[in-house]
Design a protein around this motif. Structure first.
Motif, PDB file in Angstrom:
ATOM      1  N   HIS A 264       0.844  -1.208   0.000  1.00  0.00           N
ATOM      2  CA  HIS A 264       0.000   0.000   0.000  1.00  0.00           C
ATOM      3  C   HIS A 264       0.873   1.249   0.000  1.00  0.00           C
ATOM      4  O   HIS A 264       2.045   1.213   0.376  1.00  0.00           O
ATOM      5  N   SER A 265       0.273   2.355  -0.417  1.00  0.00           N
ATOM      6  CA  SER A 265       1.094   3.553  -0.670  1.00  0.00           C
ATOM      7  C   SER A 265       1.437   4.314   0.608  1.00  0.00           C
ATOM      8  O   SER A 265       2.413   5.057   0.627  1.00  0.00           O
ATOM      9  N   LEU A 266       0.616   4.209   1.632  1.00  0.00           N
ATOM     10  CA  LEU A 266       0.803   4.963   2.892  1.00  0.00           C
ATOM     11  C   LEU A 266       0.746   6.472   2.627  1.00  0.00           C
ATOM     12  O   LEU A 266       1.352   7.253   3.371  1.00  0.00           O
ATOM     13  N   TYR A 362      -2.583   3.371  11.543  1.00  0.00           N
ATOM     14  CA  TYR A 362      -2.777   2.963  10.146  1.00  0.00           C
ATOM     15  C   TYR A 362      -3.239   1.522  10.086  1.00  0.00           C
ATOM     16  O   TYR A 362      -2.783   0.682  10.867  1.00  0.00           O
TER      17      TYR A 362
HETATM   18  C1  LIG Z   1     -14.232   1.925   7.441  1.00  0.00           C
HETATM   19  C2  LIG Z   1     -13.227   2.686   6.630  1.00  0.00           C
HETATM   20  C3  LIG Z   1     -12.782   3.924   7.066  1.00  0.00           C
HETATM   21  C4  LIG Z   1     -11.870   4.657   6.286  1.00  0.00           C
HETATM   22  N1  LIG Z   1     -11.466   5.873   6.734  1.00  0.00           N
HETATM   23  C5  LIG Z   1     -10.609   6.609   5.969  1.00  0.00           C
HETATM   24  C6  LIG Z   1     -10.160   7.885   6.409  1.00  0.00           C
HETATM   25  O1  LIG Z   1     -10.533   8.364   7.478  1.00  0.00           O
HETATM   26  N2  LIG Z   1      -9.304   8.583   5.627  1.00  0.00           N
HETATM   27  C7  LIG Z   1      -8.858   8.084   4.429  1.00  0.00           C
HETATM   28  O2  LIG Z   1      -8.080   8.758   3.756  1.00  0.00           O
HETATM   29  N3  LIG Z   1      -9.289   6.895   3.990  1.00  0.00           N
HETATM   30  C8  LIG Z   1     -10.127   6.136   4.724  1.00  0.00           C
HETATM   31  N4  LIG Z   1     -10.534   4.917   4.274  1.00  0.00           N
HETATM   32  C9  LIG Z   1     -10.132   4.484   2.939  1.00  0.00           C
HETATM   33  C10 LIG Z   1      -8.834   3.659   2.876  1.00  0.00           C
HETATM   34  O3  LIG Z   1      -8.907   2.586   3.765  1.00  0.00           O
HETATM   35  C11 LIG Z   1      -7.603   4.504   3.175  1.00  0.00           C
HETATM   36  O4  LIG Z   1      -7.594   5.630   2.330  1.00  0.00           O
HETATM   37  C12 LIG Z   1      -6.331   3.726   2.916  1.00  0.00           C
HETATM   38  O5  LIG Z   1      -6.310   2.571   3.699  1.00  0.00           O
HETATM   39  C13 LIG Z   1      -5.128   4.601   3.203  1.00  0.00           C
HETATM   40  O6  LIG Z   1      -3.940   3.875   3.104  1.00  0.00           O
HETATM   41  P1  LIG Z   1      -2.967   4.029   1.846  1.00  0.00           P
HETATM   42  O7  LIG Z   1      -2.609   5.451   1.663  1.00  0.00           O
HETATM   43  O8  LIG Z   1      -1.837   3.067   2.051  1.00  0.00           O
HETATM   44  O9  LIG Z   1      -3.928   3.575   0.693  1.00  0.00           O
HETATM   45  P2  LIG Z   1      -3.732   2.825  -0.744  1.00  0.00           P
HETATM   46  O10 LIG Z   1      -4.300   1.487  -0.594  1.00  0.00           O
HETATM   47  O11 LIG Z   1      -2.306   2.913  -1.115  1.00  0.00           O
HETATM   48  O12 LIG Z   1      -4.616   3.685  -1.689  1.00  0.00           O
HETATM   49  C14 LIG Z   1      -4.123   4.854  -2.342  1.00  0.00           C
HETATM   50  C15 LIG Z   1      -4.923   6.077  -1.975  1.00  0.00           C
HETATM   51  O13 LIG Z   1      -6.247   5.967  -2.454  1.00  0.00           O
HETATM   52  C16 LIG Z   1      -7.137   6.635  -1.586  1.00  0.00           C
HETATM   53  N5  LIG Z   1      -8.156   5.657  -1.161  1.00  0.00           N
HETATM   54  C17 LIG Z   1      -8.049   4.324  -1.149  1.00  0.00           C
HETATM   55  N6  LIG Z   1      -9.229   3.763  -0.800  1.00  0.00           N
HETATM   56  C18 LIG Z   1     -10.074   4.780  -0.548  1.00  0.00           C
HETATM   57  C19 LIG Z   1     -11.430   4.847  -0.131  1.00  0.00           C
HETATM   58  N7  LIG Z   1     -12.175   3.758   0.082  1.00  0.00           N
HETATM   59  N8  LIG Z   1     -11.976   6.062   0.049  1.00  0.00           N
HETATM   60  C20 LIG Z   1     -11.259   7.193  -0.169  1.00  0.00           C
HETATM   61  N9  LIG Z   1      -9.970   7.182  -0.583  1.00  0.00           N
HETATM   62  C21 LIG Z   1      -9.391   5.991  -0.775  1.00  0.00           C
HETATM   63  C22 LIG Z   1      -6.340   7.130  -0.398  1.00  0.00           C
HETATM   64  O14 LIG Z   1      -6.077   8.498  -0.565  1.00  0.00           O
HETATM   65  C23 LIG Z   1      -5.048   6.318  -0.484  1.00  0.00           C
HETATM   66  O15 LIG Z   1      -3.923   7.016   0.028  1.00  0.00           O
HETATM   67  C24 LIG Z   1     -11.418   4.142   5.047  1.00  0.00           C
HETATM   68  C25 LIG Z   1     -11.870   2.901   4.634  1.00  0.00           C
HETATM   69  C26 LIG Z   1     -12.757   2.170   5.412  1.00  0.00           C
HETATM   70  C27 LIG Z   1     -13.245   0.856   4.921  1.00  0.00           C
END
Ligand SMILES: Cc1cc2nc3c(=O)[nH]c(=O)nc-3n(C[C@H](O)[C@H](O)[C@H](O)COP(=O)(O)OP(=O)(O)OC[C@H]3O[C@@H](n4cnc5c(N)ncnc54)[C@H](O)[C@@H]3O)c2cc1C
Ligand code: SF4
Length: 506
Positions: A264-266, A362
């Motif tokens: 995942h990208s974080l 996270y």
């Molecule tokens: C119950 C629940 C609550 C969540 N709460 C949040 C929150 O408060 N803030 C938040 O940014 N995301 C939230 N998410 C969406 C997602 O889980 C996170 O964005 C993601 O896990 C962030 O980690 P990453 O940057 O490694 O994501 P990656 O898996 O690397 O995804 C890349 C980017 O895509 C965007 N993204 C991915 N999935 C979603 C999604 N479902 N909705 C909106 N953007 C998304 C994020 O900006 C993320 O950085 C939630 C999901 C669930 C199921």
């Protein structure tokens, strides 16, 4: 004309509209206020992230020659809320005009609406142009539609932006490569090493402040290593593209003990604060595909999260607030179990995901949706309680993105506005997509009785209990056929096992 330009804690972008046309003599106002740090009990790392990033951004603006009036949480006379601080700043600087950018959260927008009445100065609140879709753009798309499916919105966004398009057609011929993106993590595959960031003096000062003022909030500070400047966020983006993007698609849904990040990208904290723009992140990912560095299923999967999901949930939030916050389509009425705050449970999947959440603020999407979210859905946890939990515990949690994900996607509280069916799953899904079950005291294969995985009985009892809400859903026809093929004793066996387990939680 002298302007007071307001930059909020999630508006840390040099191109934020509040700073458009900034001139010598203007003052930038940035405010740390008690109300924002306490409206929920934020994870300690979330507090550090916001305050440290704000302080670094103020320094960056000063280095560029701007005058910044920065109010610290501990400053004498700090009134504790935005309106109070803006009033004080107007009295100090006597501007002709106040310029801001629309906030991300409904609560703050309501407070700002009153400013032109309580301040003796012209107020201009500008649209937040950092998103691909404006509120109006989303409203135009949603108007007249019975269901608001992300996939339809996403395709329009692809066409509109040209991202991963070859003429009028999607790159590679398909809009969506989700079918390729469901591999479990291979047992011996090494986990990618990810770049993290050591706190500097500014961040260490904030860590001390948070440790001192918020000792009882959830989370530890030992692992704080999030990017807090634009420079660090760009390094995190580079690191993701180089080391993790190529496998992002394949392992998007995978979960592994002791490895919360995988591919995942974080980047969500940096994106949500404004340190990175969604446009540049998507462009860099597309470039990696064009350069042959990352396959299409990875890049499309990643871009869909940002261009699709992120924009779409923001649209839903602003179209549906304030009523959306009270959504409870399944009449769920169980309090949030205490183990959500400690990770102390015999269920290994929940213990690992909540433990990582406490350590890092996270967890990745599938952990949020299919472990903590799935359990809350099956157990019938009150939507508002589980929604507040997500808002408190994650570093990236802002209501506009967290609330629709929780209420719409995780616990189906909006009755299907966002999801075509509830994301309900028994233990076999968790066993397929993770290695959690191998270290669990429950047996995932056992359905009821001593030692049976609780997710199994909870899954069938959930379907049985929610017949009146879900039976007509065509995507649930198969499990309901299975359930209806059982005799009453067997159905009651699952219901009783679920009741017994849930009573134990109370
Ligand atoms: C119950 C629940 C609550 C969540 N709460 C949040 C929150 O408060 N803030 C938040 O940014 N995301 C939230 N998410 C969406 C997602 O889980 C996170 O964005 C993601 O896990 C962030 O980690 P990453 O940057 O490694 O994501 P990656 O898996 O690397 O995804 C890349 C980017 O895509 C965007 N993204 C991915 N999935 C979603 C999604 N479902 N909705 C909106 N953007 C998304 C994020 O900006 C993320 O950085 C939630 C999901 C669930 C199921
Ligand atoms: S056996 Fe059940 S409770 Fe244990 S880790 Fe697997 S899914 Fe979770």
């Amino acid at each position: 004309m002298k302007a007071l330009r307001i930059v909020l804690g999630d508006q840390l972008s040099r191109d934020i509209s509040a700073l458009d046309g900034i001139e010598a003599g203007d003052v930038v106002l940035m405010m740390e206020v008690a109300e924002e740090t306490t409206y929920v009990g934020h994870h300690k790392q979330k507090l550090v992230l916001f305050l440290a990033a704000m302080r670094h951004f103020a320094e960056e603006l000063r280095d560029k020659g701007h005058e910044v009036d920065y109010i610290r949480l501990t400053d004498a006379g700090n009134t504790g809320d935005f309106t109070g601080e803006v009033k004080r700043a107007v009295a100090r600087h006597k501007p002709d005009q106040l310029v801001g950018t629309e906030p991300g959260e409904w609560r703050v927008a309501r407070a700002m609406e009153g400013w032109d009445k309580v301040l003796d100065v012209e107020v201009e609140i500008r649209p937040d142009t950092r998103f691909f879709a404006s509120h109006q753009r989303f409203a135009d798309w949603a108007r007249g539609r019975k269901s608001w499916r992300m996939e339809h919105f996403y395709r329009e966004m692809r066409r509109e932006t040209g991202l991963l398009m070859q003429g009028d057609e999607p790159a590679g011929g398909d809009w969506n490569y989700d079918g390729d993106n469901r591999k479990p993590w291979p047992r011996r595959k090494p986990v990618p090493h990810r770049r993290r960031f050591r706190p500097d003096d500014i961040t260490r000062e904030v860590i001390d402040l948070v440790a001192d003022r918020f000792p009882d909030n959830i989370g530890g500070l030992d692992h704080f290593d999030w990017p807090v400047t634009r420079h660090e966020a760009l390094a995190a983006l580079r690191d993701f593209i180089e080391t993790a993007l190529p496998g992002f698609g394949d392992y998007q849904d995978a979960m592994k003990t002791g490895a919360p990040f995988l591919n995942h990208s974080l980047l969500s904290p940096a994106l949500n604060l404004g340190l990175l723009s969604p446009r540049e992140v998507c462009a860099r990912a597309e470039q990696a595909w064009q350069d042959g560095h990352a396959p299409l299923n990875a890049v499309e999967g990643f871009i869909r999260q940002i261009l699709g999901w992120r924009e779409y949930v923001r649209g839903v939030y602003w179209a549906k607030m304030p009523g959306y916050a009270a959504a409870d389509a399944l009449d769920a009425d169980r309090p949030l179990p205490a183990f959500y705050w400690t990770g102390k449970t015999d269920m290994a999947c929940l213990a690992h995901v909540i433990g990582d959440t406490i350590d890092h603020a996270y967890s990745h999407h599938i952990q949020r949706l299919m472990i903590t979210g799935n359990f809350a859905l099956l157990a019938g946890i009150r939507p508002r309680e589980i929604e507040r939990w997500y808002l408190e515990v994650y570093a990236d949690a802002l209501e506009w993105v967290e609330m629709p994900n929780t209420l719409g996607m995780a616990v189906f509280a909006d009755g299907g506005l966002m999801a075509s069916k509830p994301y309900a799953a028994s233990g076999s899904y968790i066993s397929k997509m993770s290695d959690f079950c191998t270290g669990c005291s429950y047996d995932v294969k056992k359905k009821t009785g001593e030692g049976a995985c609780p997710f199994n009985a909870l899954y069938w009892a959930f379907l049985d209990r929610n017949r009146k809400h879900l039976k007509g859903n065509p995507r649930l026809a198969m499990p309901y056929r299975t359930l209806d093929g059982w005799d009453a004793d067997r159905r009651e066996g699952y219901a009783a096992a679920a009741r017994h387990f849930l009573d134990g939680l109370d």
